[in-house]
Scaffold this active site. Structure first.
Site, PDB file in Angstrom:
ATOM      1  N   ASP A  87     -13.300  -6.330  -4.540  1.00 52.00           N
ATOM      2  CA  ASP A  87     -13.429  -6.403  -3.144  1.00 52.00           C
ATOM      3  C   ASP A  87     -14.696  -6.736  -2.373  1.00 52.00           C
ATOM      4  O   ASP A  87     -15.756  -6.125  -2.536  1.00 52.00           O
ATOM      5  CB  ASP A  87     -13.332  -4.933  -2.408  1.00 52.00           C
ATOM      6  CG  ASP A  87     -12.083  -4.428  -2.542  1.00 52.00           C
ATOM      7  OD1 ASP A  87     -11.140  -5.271  -2.900  1.00 52.00           O
ATOM      8  OD2 ASP A  87     -11.539  -3.184  -2.435  1.00 52.00           O
ATOM      9  N   ASP A 138       0.903  -1.204   0.042  1.00 58.99           N
ATOM     10  CA  ASP A 138       0.158  -0.042   0.111  1.00 58.99           C
ATOM     11  C   ASP A 138       0.933   1.270  -0.027  1.00 58.99           C
ATOM     12  O   ASP A 138       1.726   1.374   0.805  1.00 58.99           O
ATOM     13  CB  ASP A 138      -0.855   0.167   1.287  1.00 58.99           C
ATOM     14  CG  ASP A 138      -2.206  -0.931   1.174  1.00 58.99           C
ATOM     15  OD1 ASP A 138      -2.056  -1.681   0.190  1.00 58.99           O
ATOM     16  OD2 ASP A 138      -2.766  -1.064   2.190  1.00 58.99           O
TER      17      ASP A 138
END
Length: 261
Positions: free
Chosen positions: A131, A12
């Site tokens: 997701d 990330d």
């Protein structure tokens, strides 16, 4: 012989720095994504995924710079996702050195974007990032928008879309994406193992490669994900914190009879 299973660390990156702490002892700068990428490359990662979590689009230039610097140093495929909304975004990332681009929210808003991008850049460049979370049966309205019990979410799993995750994966394939990154929002961060049920169900519906993400906490979690149909396995914190090394995951898969790179 099938295609070799890939092991993929995910970073990330926010404003050019790795977030979600990193605990590698052999890093000079734990926040530098290029440094992290180089180490993962040396450790035998098959690919790398950067998730750009930068809050503002003004930090995009930083992202392109990180991708550029990484691509110069590291020779394994690099997928970049997060905030990809237009063909221009894809164009810039590919020019900067990304091999593939992950698309999530923009596709939910306008599914045709996936088809346009796949035709323009080639399926092999376009990854649909899904997701998904489980929807309790009693939470569904009578019309039951998500018959599979898995719903597509946005905003890090916080916002439901009412879109059935299995149907969405299938739609992505029909629109031409080359790969599906299947991230279980329920399992994510739990270290309790991948969502095997979800992987199995998506695998039954699509032919394109499926990358399993969310829930890895031990080396023994990886072989079941592959057995369920994952073509690649992705993890973040367990690698960043040295809980396991990429080589150990590959050893576990090899011991299970899985062909790896």
């Amino acid at each position: 012989m099938g295609v070799a299973v890939r092991v993929i660390p995910c970073l990330d990156v926010d404003a050019g720095r790795v977030v979600k702490g990193v605990n590698f002892v052999d890093l000079r700068d734990a926040g530098d994504p290029v440094e992290m990428a180089r180490l993962y490359d040396a450790e035998g990662a098959d690919e790398l995924t950067f998730l750009d979590v930068s809050a503002s689009s003004g930090e995009r230039e930083t992202t392109y710079d990180v991708v550029r610097r990484t691509a110069e140093q590291v020779f394994i495929p690099l997928t970049v996702g997060g905030g990809v909304r237009t063909n221009e975004d894809i164009d810039k990332l590919l020019r900067a050195g990304a091999d593939k681009v992950g698309i999530n929210t923009a596709a939910i808003a306008r599914p045709e974007f996936l088809g346009e991008a796949s035709r323009r850049y080639g399926s092999q460049c376009i990854v649909l990032s899904v997701d998904a979370r489980r929807v309790p049966a009693d939470a569904l309205p009578p019309s039951q928008p998500t018959p599979s019990g898995f719903e597509v979410t946005t905003h890090g799993g916080r916002r439901g879309t009412g879109i059935d995750a299995l149907e969405w994966a299938q739609r992505g394939q029909e629109l031409g994406v080359g790969e599906i990154l299947l991230n279980s929002m329920d399992a994510d961060g739990t270290k309790a193992g991948f969502d095997i049920d979800m992987i199995t169900k998506v695998r039954a519906l699509v032919d394109v490669p499926v990358i399993a993400s969310g829930g890895a906490g031990a080396v023994e979690h990886f072989p079941p994900a592959v057995a369920a149909g994952a073509d690649a396995v992705l993890a973040a914190s367990v690698f960043h914190f040295g809980i396991m090394r990429i080589g150990e995951v590959k050893d576990a898969l090899r011991a299970d009879g899985v062909e790896i790179r």
